[in-house]
Enzyme design. Sequence first.
Site, PDB file in Angstrom:
ATOM      1  N   SER A 161     -30.019 -10.316  41.259  1.00 35.40           N
ATOM      2  CA  SER A 161     -29.691 -10.234  42.678  1.00 35.40           C
ATOM      3  C   SER A 161     -30.394  -9.019  43.246  1.00 35.40           C
ATOM      4  O   SER A 161     -30.735  -8.082  42.499  1.00 35.40           O
ATOM      5  CB  SER A 161     -28.174 -10.094  42.862  1.00 35.40           C
ATOM      6  OG  SER A 161     -27.848  -9.656  44.172  1.00 35.40           O
TER       7      SER A 161
ATOM      8  N   TYR B 155     -20.033  -5.838  41.542  1.00 38.15           N
ATOM      9  CA  TYR B 155     -21.117  -6.823  41.543  1.00 38.15           C
ATOM     10  C   TYR B 155     -22.463  -6.146  41.295  1.00 38.15           C
ATOM     11  O   TYR B 155     -23.247  -6.572  40.442  1.00 38.15           O
ATOM     12  CB  TYR B 155     -21.136  -7.573  42.873  1.00 38.15           C
ATOM     13  CG  TYR B 155     -22.167  -8.677  42.927  1.00 38.15           C
ATOM     14  CD1 TYR B 155     -21.953  -9.886  42.268  1.00 38.15           C
ATOM     15  CD2 TYR B 155     -23.357  -8.519  43.641  1.00 38.15           C
ATOM     16  CE1 TYR B 155     -22.898 -10.896  42.309  1.00 38.15           C
ATOM     17  CE2 TYR B 155     -24.302  -9.524  43.680  1.00 38.15           C
ATOM     18  CZ  TYR B 155     -24.073 -10.713  43.022  1.00 38.15           C
ATOM     19  OH  TYR B 155     -25.010 -11.706  43.061  1.00 38.15           O
TER      20      TYR B 155
END
Length: 248
Positions: free
Chosen positions: A147, A160
């Site tokens: 990501s 995250y």
Amino acid sequence: MSGTAAVDLRGRHALVTGGARGLGASITRRLARAGAAVTVADVRRGLAEKLCAGLTEEGHEAGVAELDIRDPAAVAALFLERDERGQPLDVLVNNAAVDVSKPIEHLTSEEVTRVITTNLLGPMYLCLEVYRRMVADGGGHIVNILSTASNRTWTEAGPYSAGKSGLRAFTHTLFKEAQRDCPGIGVTGIMAGGMETPFVLDRFPDADTSKLQSPDIVADTVLYALSVPVGSVVPELVVVPRSESSWP
């Protein structure tokens, strides 16, 4: 879409974690339509079975493995079962991920554990099982879905970002070890920006979808990584919407 990389995966076996919906489903479809026999590893068995039924109707080979990647014993058991069936794995796509979008002061230890275990430890458990088998077989390809959060973080993204940053570092290490251990093994990390998937829209229903990319675009990058001839490898790819604010 029409820009899919040309790659022939006939005779190869692939496994996609979190493959039942969103980006995982897009990757599963791309791999199956390129000729791979695909296993959808997901905790959402019903969704996975529906996806595989559709692909089977199209004439592709697709099956379901109900799997919680947070459980290392379950991961090990899955690959022992594949060994017993004489079914080696040629392509692993670590796609499964979760997020809890909260300020750090409001996070619980259980939420942090769920995010880190799913996004970092789970992919590592899969790699531990798959990599040694690929070395023994002399080849294969591991794709870890990263990501932009592995490069740059933002508020409400602590666990995250930590998980994806850790997975990026692990992917880089695995790439270096594959260079040493087995030239036939490819290792690729794909840093994806915002996508129009349930992963984003379930948490942010008011998100401006015009600023998000299709998951099919990211799925195409997986096929591109697999299309590179032996002797070269794509260690990392970044694919983001034009309006992505979290890159560089």
